[in-house]
Scaffold this motif. Structure first.
Motif, PDB file in Angstrom:
ATOM      1  N   ASP A 628       0.829  -1.204   0.000  1.00 45.32           N
ATOM      2  CA  ASP A 628       0.000   0.000   0.000  1.00 45.32           C
ATOM      3  C   ASP A 628       0.867   1.260   0.000  1.00 45.32           C
ATOM      4  O   ASP A 628       0.587   2.219  -0.729  1.00 45.32           O
ATOM      5  CB  ASP A 628      -0.916  -0.023   1.218  1.00 45.32           C
ATOM      6  N   GLU A 629       1.930   1.261   0.798  1.00 46.24           N
ATOM      7  CA  GLU A 629       2.784   2.456   0.877  1.00 46.24           C
ATOM      8  C   GLU A 629       3.518   2.703  -0.432  1.00 46.24           C
ATOM      9  O   GLU A 629       3.579   3.833  -0.922  1.00 46.24           O
ATOM     10  CB  GLU A 629       3.780   2.285   2.030  1.00 46.24           C
ATOM     11  N   VAL A 630       4.070   1.626  -1.027  1.00 43.86           N
ATOM     12  CA  VAL A 630       4.796   1.783  -2.291  1.00 43.86           C
ATOM     13  C   VAL A 630       3.851   2.271  -3.381  1.00 43.86           C
ATOM     14  O   VAL A 630       4.160   3.209  -4.138  1.00 43.86           O
ATOM     15  CB  VAL A 630       5.470   0.455  -2.685  1.00 43.86           C
ATOM     16  N   ALA A 631       2.675   1.633  -3.470  1.00 44.43           N
ATOM     17  CA  ALA A 631       1.718   2.029  -4.502  1.00 44.43           C
ATOM     18  C   ALA A 631       1.238   3.461  -4.286  1.00 44.43           C
ATOM     19  O   ALA A 631       1.093   4.223  -5.245  1.00 44.43           O
ATOM     20  CB  ALA A 631       0.532   1.066  -4.503  1.00 44.43           C
ATOM     21  N   SER A 632       0.999   3.843  -3.034  1.00 42.16           N
ATOM     22  CA  SER A 632       0.499   5.186  -2.746  1.00 42.16           C
ATOM     23  C   SER A 632       1.499   6.257  -3.161  1.00 42.16           C
ATOM     24  O   SER A 632       1.127   7.260  -3.779  1.00 42.16           O
ATOM     25  CB  SER A 632       0.172   5.318  -1.251  1.00 42.16           C
ATOM     26  N   TYR A 633       2.786   6.053  -2.854  1.00 44.26           N
ATOM     27  CA  TYR A 633       3.778   7.068  -3.214  1.00 44.26           C
ATOM     28  C   TYR A 633       3.953   7.157  -4.722  1.00 44.26           C
ATOM     29  O   TYR A 633       4.131   8.255  -5.281  1.00 44.26           O
ATOM     30  CB  TYR A 633       5.108   6.778  -2.523  1.00 44.26           C
ATOM     31  N   GLY A 634       3.902   6.013  -5.415  1.00 44.44           N
ATOM     32  CA  GLY A 634       3.984   6.070  -6.878  1.00 44.44           C
ATOM     33  C   GLY A 634       2.818   6.835  -7.473  1.00 44.44           C
ATOM     34  O   GLY A 634       2.991   7.657  -8.386  1.00 44.44           O
ATOM     35  N   GLU A 635       1.615   6.568  -6.966  1.00 42.63           N
ATOM     36  CA  GLU A 635       0.430   7.260  -7.475  1.00 42.63           C
ATOM     37  C   GLU A 635       0.447   8.736  -7.090  1.00 42.63           C
ATOM     38  O   GLU A 635      -0.020   9.595  -7.849  1.00 42.63           O
ATOM     39  CB  GLU A 635      -0.826   6.582  -6.931  1.00 42.63           C
ATOM     40  N   ARG A 636       0.961   9.063  -5.908  1.00 39.39           N
ATOM     41  CA  ARG A 636       0.990  10.468  -5.477  1.00 39.39           C
ATOM     42  C   ARG A 636       1.947  11.296  -6.325  1.00 39.39           C
ATOM     43  O   ARG A 636       1.670  12.467  -6.613  1.00 39.39           O
ATOM     44  CB  ARG A 636       1.371  10.543  -3.995  1.00 39.39           C
ATOM     45  N   ILE A 637       3.080  10.701  -6.697  1.00 43.24           N
ATOM     46  CA  ILE A 637       3.998  11.415  -7.588  1.00 43.24           C
ATOM     47  C   ILE A 637       3.314  11.697  -8.917  1.00 43.24           C
ATOM     48  O   ILE A 637       3.384  12.808  -9.459  1.00 43.24           O
ATOM     49  CB  ILE A 637       5.290  10.594  -7.780  1.00 43.24           C
ATOM     50  N   LYS A 638       2.636  10.674  -9.453  1.00 39.36           N
ATOM     51  CA  LYS A 638       1.916  10.857 -10.722  1.00 39.36           C
ATOM     52  C   LYS A 638       0.836  11.916 -10.586  1.00 39.36           C
ATOM     53  O   LYS A 638       0.685  12.783 -11.464  1.00 39.36           O
ATOM     54  CB  LYS A 638       1.311   9.523 -11.144  1.00 39.36           C
TER      55      LYS A 638
END
Length: 731
Positions: A628-638
């Motif tokens: 969840d944390e890895v996916a969230s940071y990737g999506e937040r950058i996008k």
């Protein structure tokens, strides 16, 4: 005695006399309502579900898919005696009473122990029947799961519905009410607070070793009334450095004590069905009455029952602007008061009290078309308004699916990126409040002074439920303070339920990480295609660009290059071409997940034994949260570059622009030197400073794709079809 085994819907009941319809007399007119009196007596030879050779059984009654009763739990007994009475009002006898038995497992999914149907059409009126229900598993019908003994009386009711409702309220008791506090009571206690207690947990010194290696894995729990926090775990140390901050609300009725306990975390201990075992080390207490207000106190608290000291900073401040009023009396409708508030948050006061970012006023007007939570076809709705850890609630409107509250709530804004959550509950006198619907509104998405109808969502905020709520919201804030607060750690939420292993959540997070990784892989394929000359024109352009950039490269080009996709996507959005296409894919993913939840609710009856894998639960939760944390940071950058939150995208433009200018005019060696000197001297200048990462703190304010879906407003459907309403109704 009447014996009723498990039957499929539509089959006849064995042991019940039936009448041939051809020879039967014409039935009398059907009454408008039936009263069903049930005495749940006991169970016999129930199934074993625990490793100790016993079970902890409880019983659920359902009619037409809605739970209408849950018994108390009898621990460690295969022949439990309940002797519980329940009175139900039934509109139609076509829907059978579905009886399900479960084994209670604390912290895990309860194990299925069997089910049976009681067909109401076969019961004689005005006669008490002794009934034995044989429990079976639909997937394993050959297994003998024991039986339940009940006493059942079915009576037609043609009287006054008011008398019927009062009878229901007197008779329908939930035996497990002592196990949980009503949500409405909790929120009543959390109305207007008189101050804020801010605690900065700095470090621990010389704690007692609890592990075999002579060390510990300590963390700290704070409790003040119903407010609870838990610090992070510092592994393998007796002198942990936490540097975390927690805020508590201080109320008149509370004693003014903060209870602090220090724990050592150990994983995978035996006889712990949660899959995790924690040992209490020692405790200490802060008496707030001994501390002066508006002053920061440095406390070194010795642990009462052993070795070690906790070092923390404690500050007591006066209450912020929090209030509840009627619609006719509110601050922002007064032009003079509104002008004063705007002056308080004007740009000229940007450096005054940085924690006071702004104020939000929420008018909770009314709701329409709510779900009927009571068996009388009505609800007793009340509304809870939450902003971070601040919670206020309306009064309860009884027996109404279209309640009007007309209340005004005022909150102090500490973080402009907070999300305003408005939840509607049904108050039950003898049970926990039932969830009716919820909306989540980011403060930056609010249009001031606009009265809007928000479609209510499910508890997970992934799909619609029945009803709409009318709100009018105003937000006034200081832009400079909001930008500066973006770069400090986000406020933590109160400790809630312990996380549980969820197959759907694990799969969702895995798919989110896979989408981010596939984006990087596709980007790599695109770059590699330039090397492979798959498209000569593209390869020539890439080669020329590479030579020019490498030959003339300067460090300021890095933030400048990051400005380009922000500017490009902004141009596309303003021209009507929205580049944020992943939201629909995430909505589809969450809808599929909701269907899987419904499917798993049925499959859990035959897959209960899978929950016995306690040893791997901590590992699964860690993997689940990491994904969840890895996916969230990737999506937040996008989403930063996609202008999902324009305020944050503009803030990124300002920061990148300033970085471009600094790097352009100042040589790199001086910048690196200043950064290193700051890092090396930070602790010397402020020994109690809380560590933070400005970039990560900024990204924590950007919503992930899941949050974008959760915060998106639903389109109102003026004429929903009955099938769609039934599908979206979480009953």
């Amino acid at each position: 005695m009447l014996t009723l085994p498990l039957l499929a819907v539509g089959q006849s009941l064995t042991g019940v006399d039936t009448v041939d319809p051809c020879n039967a007399e014409p039935p009398p007119p059907s009454p408008t309502m039936y009263q069903l009196d049930i005495v749940l007596k006991k169970g016999n030879n129930l199934a074993i579900r625990d490793r100790t050779g016993t079970s902890d059984p409880y019983v659920k009654f359902k009619i037409a898919g809605k739970e209408v009763f849950r018994s108390k739990t009898i621990h460690k007994n295969l022949n439990p005696v309940w002797d519980e009475r329940v009175t139900l009002l039934v509109e139609s006898l076509r829907d059978p009473l579905y009886v399900k038995v479960f084994d209670y497992d604390f912290g895990l999914q309860d194990d299925f122990m069997g089910s049976a149907y009681l067909y109401l059409e076969s019961l004689e009126h005005q006669r008490t029947l002794e009934v034995t229900l044989d429990l079976n598993d639909p997937h394993y019908p050959e297994n003998n799961l024991g039986s339940l003994e009940l006493s059942v009386t079915l009576s037609p009711r043609d009287g006054d519905m008011r008398d019927t409702t009062m009878l229901l309220r007197r008779s329908w008791k939930r035996s497990s009410k002592c196990q949980s506090m009503r949500l409405s009571d909790v929120h009543r206690k959390a109305q207007l607070w008189r101050g804020i207690v801010s605690i900065s947990l700095i470090e621990g010194r010389s704690l007692q070793p609890m592990d075999a290696n002579g060390r510990s894995d300590p963390y700290v729990k704070f409790r003040m009334g119903h407010q609870k926090y838990k610090s992070k775990v510092i592994p393998k140390t007796l002198n942990p450095q936490w540097r975390e901050q927690f805020d508590f609300h201080m109320y008149e009725e509370q004693g003014g004590y903060v209870d602090i306990t220090v724990w050592d975390k150990d994983a995978g201990k035996k006889d712990d069905f949660m899959g995790r075992f924690v040992r209490l080390c020692f405790r200490c207490t802060i008496d707030l009455s001994l501390l002066s207000k508006e002053h920061t106190h440095k406390l070194e608290l010795p642990l009462e029952e052993g070795e070690g000291v906790l070092v923390m900073l404690v500050a007591l401040t006066a209450s912020a602007a929090v209030s509840i009023s009627d619609l006719s009396v509110n601050v922002l409708d007064d032009p003079h008061e509104r002008h004063q508030i705007k002056q308080r948050y004007s740009l000229w006061r940007s450096l005054h009290n940085l924690k006071d970012v702004g104020v939000v006023q929420v008018k909770v007007i009314r709701a329409e078309g709510l779900m009927a939570a009571d068996v009388t076809g009505k609800s007793d709705p009340f509304c809870v308004v939450e902003l971070s850890n601040d919670r206020l609630q309306t009064h309860t409107v009884y027996k109404n699916l279209n309640p009007e509250w007309n209340k005004v709530f005022t909150f102090n804004v500490k973080d402009i990126h907070s999300v305003l959550e408005v939840t509607v509950y049904d108050e039950d006198r003898d049970r926990s409040a039932d969830f009716l619907g919820k909306v989540a509104i980011p403060l930056l998405n609010i249009q001031n002074g606009e009265r809007k109808a928000y479609a209510l969502k499910s508890k997970e905020l992934t799909g619609p439920t029945k009803g709409v709520i009318f709100l009018e919201i105003d937000v006034i804030f200081n832009t400079v303070k909001a930008g500066l607060r973006t770069l400090i750690p986000i406020e933590q939420k109160y400790i809630e339920e312990e996380p549980k292993v969820s197959k759907q959540l694990l799969l969702r997070n895995f798919n989110r990480v896979r989408r981010c990784i596939m984006f990087l892989i596709n980007t790599g394929y695109y770059i590699n295609s330039c090397f492979e000359w798959d498209s000569p024109q593209r390869s020539i352009c890439a080669f020329v660009l590479f030579v020019v950039v490498v030959w003339n490269f300067e460090l300021y080009m890095i933030p400048l290059a990051l400005l380009l996709p922000l500017a490009w996507n902004y141009i596309l959005i303003t021209s009507g071409k929205d580049t944020r296409q992943d939201v629909q894919a995430m909505e589809d993913l969450l809808e599929d997940e909701d269907e899987d939840f419904d499917k798993d609710d049925k499959d859990s009856e035959r897959k209960g034994f899978m929950n016995k894998l306690y040893a791997i639960q901590d590992v699964c939760i860690s993997v689940q949260n990491a994904l969840d944390e890895v996916a969230s940071y990737g999506e937040r950058i996008k989403n930063t570059f996609n202008w999902t939150v324009p305020f944050l995208s503009w803030l990124a433009i300002v920061a990148l622009g300033v970085a471009t200018i600094i790097v352009y005019f100042i040589p790199l060696r001086y910048i690196v030197l200043a950064w290193g000197v700051n890092k090396f001297t930070k602790k010397l200048r402020d020994p109690y400073s809380i560590d933070n990462n400005e970039i990560l703190d900024f990204l924590s304010r950007v919503p992930s794709d899941v949050q974008v879906v959760q915060y998106r407003e639903l389109k109102l459907d003026p004429n929903p079809s009955p099938n769609k309403r039934k599908k979206n109704n979480p009953g």
